[in-house]
Design an enzyme around this catalytic site. Structure first.
Site, PDB file in Angstrom:
ATOM      1  N   THR A  14      47.133  24.224  34.814  1.00  0.00           N
ATOM      2  CA  THR A  14      48.105  24.798  33.869  1.00  0.00           C
ATOM      3  C   THR A  14      49.453  24.086  33.911  1.00  0.00           C
ATOM      4  O   THR A  14      50.118  23.941  32.889  1.00  0.00           O
ATOM      5  CB  THR A  14      48.324  26.297  34.202  1.00  0.00           C
ATOM      6  OG1 THR A  14      47.088  26.968  34.031  1.00  0.00           O
ATOM      7  CG2 THR A  14      49.369  26.930  33.311  1.00  0.00           C
ATOM      8  N   ASP A  58      40.861  21.257  33.939  1.00  0.00           N
ATOM      9  CA  ASP A  58      41.085  22.631  34.361  1.00  0.00           C
ATOM     10  C   ASP A  58      40.376  22.721  35.716  1.00  0.00           C
ATOM     11  O   ASP A  58      39.290  22.158  35.887  1.00  0.00           O
ATOM     12  CB  ASP A  58      40.424  23.567  33.342  1.00  0.00           C
ATOM     13  CG  ASP A  58      40.711  25.029  33.624  1.00  0.00           C
ATOM     14  OD1 ASP A  58      41.373  25.661  32.790  1.00  0.00           O
ATOM     15  OD2 ASP A  58      40.247  25.542  34.660  1.00  0.00           O
ATOM     16  N   SER A  59      40.964  23.418  36.662  1.00  0.00           N
ATOM     17  CA  SER A  59      40.363  23.365  38.003  1.00  0.00           C
ATOM     18  C   SER A  59      39.019  24.085  38.081  1.00  0.00           C
ATOM     19  O   SER A  59      38.333  24.008  39.099  1.00  0.00           O
ATOM     20  CB  SER A  59      41.319  23.891  39.070  1.00  0.00           C
ATOM     21  OG  SER A  59      41.412  25.286  39.036  1.00  0.00           O
ATOM     22  N   SER A  60      38.616  24.748  36.999  1.00  0.00           N
ATOM     23  CA  SER A  60      37.262  25.303  36.947  1.00  0.00           C
ATOM     24  C   SER A  60      36.234  24.172  37.064  1.00  0.00           C
ATOM     25  O   SER A  60      35.091  24.413  37.447  1.00  0.00           O
ATOM     26  CB  SER A  60      37.017  26.021  35.621  1.00  0.00           C
ATOM     27  OG  SER A  60      38.107  26.813  35.289  1.00  0.00           O
ATOM     28  N   THR A  90      45.330  26.471  39.526  1.00  0.00           N
ATOM     29  CA  THR A  90      45.355  27.495  40.576  1.00  0.00           C
ATOM     30  C   THR A  90      43.981  28.136  40.820  1.00  0.00           C
ATOM     31  O   THR A  90      43.729  28.638  41.904  1.00  0.00           O
ATOM     32  CB  THR A  90      46.343  28.624  40.225  1.00  0.00           C
ATOM     33  OG1 THR A  90      45.971  29.187  38.971  1.00  0.00           O
ATOM     34  CG2 THR A  90      47.759  28.125  40.168  1.00  0.00           C
ATOM     35  N   ASP A  91      43.113  28.097  39.794  1.00  0.00           N
ATOM     36  CA  ASP A  91      41.857  28.860  39.916  1.00  0.00           C
ATOM     37  C   ASP A  91      41.034  28.454  41.137  1.00  0.00           C
ATOM     38  O   ASP A  91      40.472  29.307  41.813  1.00  0.00           O
ATOM     39  CB  ASP A  91      41.010  28.707  38.646  1.00  0.00           C
ATOM     40  CG  ASP A  91      41.609  29.453  37.463  1.00  0.00           C
ATOM     41  OD1 ASP A  91      42.510  30.290  37.680  1.00  0.00           O
ATOM     42  OD2 ASP A  91      41.175  29.207  36.315  1.00  0.00           O
ATOM     43  N   THR A 279      33.997  38.327  55.975  1.00  0.00           N
ATOM     44  CA  THR A 279      34.202  39.668  55.422  1.00  0.00           C
ATOM     45  C   THR A 279      34.654  39.616  53.958  1.00  0.00           C
ATOM     46  O   THR A 279      35.371  38.699  53.557  1.00  0.00           O
ATOM     47  CB  THR A 279      35.229  40.472  56.246  1.00  0.00           C
ATOM     48  OG1 THR A 279      35.474  41.718  55.571  1.00  0.00           O
ATOM     49  CG2 THR A 279      36.540  39.743  56.449  1.00  0.00           C
TER      50      THR A 279
HETATM   51  N1  ASP Z   1      42.635  27.539  34.553  1.00  0.00           N
HETATM   52  C1  ASP Z   1      43.759  26.928  35.204  1.00  0.00           C
HETATM   53  C2  ASP Z   1      43.232  25.982  36.249  1.00  0.00           C
HETATM   54  O1  ASP Z   1      42.869  26.416  37.306  1.00  0.00           O
HETATM   55  C3  ASP Z   1      44.642  27.963  35.809  1.00  0.00           C
HETATM   56  C4  ASP Z   1      45.882  27.449  36.469  1.00  0.00           C
HETATM   57  O2  ASP Z   1      46.118  26.287  36.674  1.00  0.00           O
HETATM   58  O3  ASP Z   1      46.733  28.302  36.808  1.00  0.00           O
HETATM   59  O4  ASP Z   1      43.169  24.801  36.011  1.00  0.00           O
END
Ligand code: ASP
Length: 344
Positions: A14, A58-60, A90-91, A279
């Site tokens: 992002t 995108d980190s997905s 962030t993902d 856990t």
């Molecule tokens: N979908 C984005 C990613 O992980 C979300 C982010 O960067 O906050 O690439």
């Protein structure tokens, strides 16, 4: 004093995204756009260079191939720079930070991941602060000129965390990550305050950085849930080629106590599948034997992951299995802290 040299590795996420005017969706944009949003970067007192992924993602879409790519860039440019900042979505940032912590053996320089919840070009973006914090922390030294940080870390929402201790817990807040079982390494306020927790593994002691790139990807995370039958578990554990499982259990490491459930796990261990118990709780640790409901797991040969995050556990599994050691040694390494990822 000479400026510190920092390499920014831009993978996407992002932080550098812009909105498509037609669809309204966010997609990655180029590095120049990102850097122009932070005009004062030159005043940080570091010489900054950038390496950009050819296809920003995108980190997905980040995974073992991307981790290997990042690790190889760091290995190749290790002597040329004093620190590395990885811009990342962030993902899956917690997975990448964990994976890099295991893959980069003898790391003696800062590798800091960051990103943002809002694109850096947006007025209220958290990206600018995160990027500036990451660069300042990567450039920070003690009175002897030694880097203050010598491990893989993540800076987000003004705090610096050990990379293999975090979990993304909010898709909304600018403090998107928690490190429930380990304190922050630093906090940025009026000043940057550094804390000194236990070091993240064995000191490099001048040893050469090794980037481990053989990762075993035939691993699964299996989350135990009420109603999960031994039959369903058996189907999962009989997945062709499966080498390891991270078993996300209840509370302090408990699972259904039916003999069939434990037998299914024991059979898998006998077939040479490593099973690591973590856990489902964000905070706290697996303590096999604390409750009778975890005894069958122990008897089945399931290994304790103590207070490891699921992200650290699955990437550690890929790394340790990739070392291709005998089964008993693999199980021992899985439950031994290697990079400060767990407290035993
Ligand atoms: N979908 C984005 C990613 O992980 C979300 C982010 O960067 O906050 O690439």
């Amino acid at each position: 004093m000479k400026n510190r040299r920092i390499l920014i590795i831009y993978t996407g996420g992002t932080i550098g995204m812009v909105q498509d005017p037609e669809t309204g969706s966010l997609s990655p944009f180029d590095f120049q756009n990102l850097i122009e949003a932070v005009p004062g970067l030159s005043s940080i007192g570091a010489d900054i260079e950038a390496y950009c992924f050819e296809h920003l993602i995108d980190s997905s879409d980040m995974g073992p191939d991307g981790w290997i790519h990042i690790a190889q860039v760091i290995e190749k440019r290790y002597a040329d720079f004093d620190g590395f900042v990885v811009l990342h979505g962030t993902d899956t940032m917690a997975y990448t930070a964990s994976a890099l912590s295991f893959m980069l053996e003898n790391l003696d320089k800062p590798v800091i991941l960051t990103g943002s919840q809002l694109p850096i070009g947006v007025l209220r973006s958290d990206g600018k602060d995160n990027l500036i914090n990451a660069l300042e922390m990567a450039a920070a030294t003690d009175e002897n000129g030694q880097a203050l940080l010598r491990e893989v870390a993540v800076v987000f929402g003004s705090r610096l965390f050990r990379g293999n201790r975090i979990t993304k817990f909010s898709a909304e807040s600018f403090s998107a990550f928690v490190s429930a079982n380990f304190p922050p390494l630093a906090q940025s306020g009026v000043h940057i305050k550094w804390y000194c927790p236990a070091p993240a593994g064995h000191p490099a002691d001048g040893k050469r950085l090794v980037a481990h790139t053989d990762l075993e990807v035939n691993v699964l995370i299996v989350k135990v849930h009420p109603g999960m039958s031994a039959g369903t578990l058996g189907l999962i554990l009989n997945t062709p080629g499966l080498k390891g499982v991270v078993l996300a259990t209840y509370g302090s490491g408990n699972a259904p106590t039916s003999p069939a459930f434990a037998q299914t796990l024991a059979d898998a261990v006998k077939r040479g599948i490593a099973i690591l118990n973590v856990t489902q709780c964000t905070e706290g640790a697996v303590e096999m034997g604390k409750y009778a409901a975890s005894n069958p797991l122990k008897a089945a040969g399931v290994v304790s992951g103590y207070d490891m995050t699921t992200e650290a556990a699955v990437t550690k599994m890929m790394y340790v299995l990739g070392l291709r050691r005998p089964f008993e040694e693999t199980r021992r390494l899985l439950s031994t802290p290697l990079r400060g990822e767990m407290t035993v």
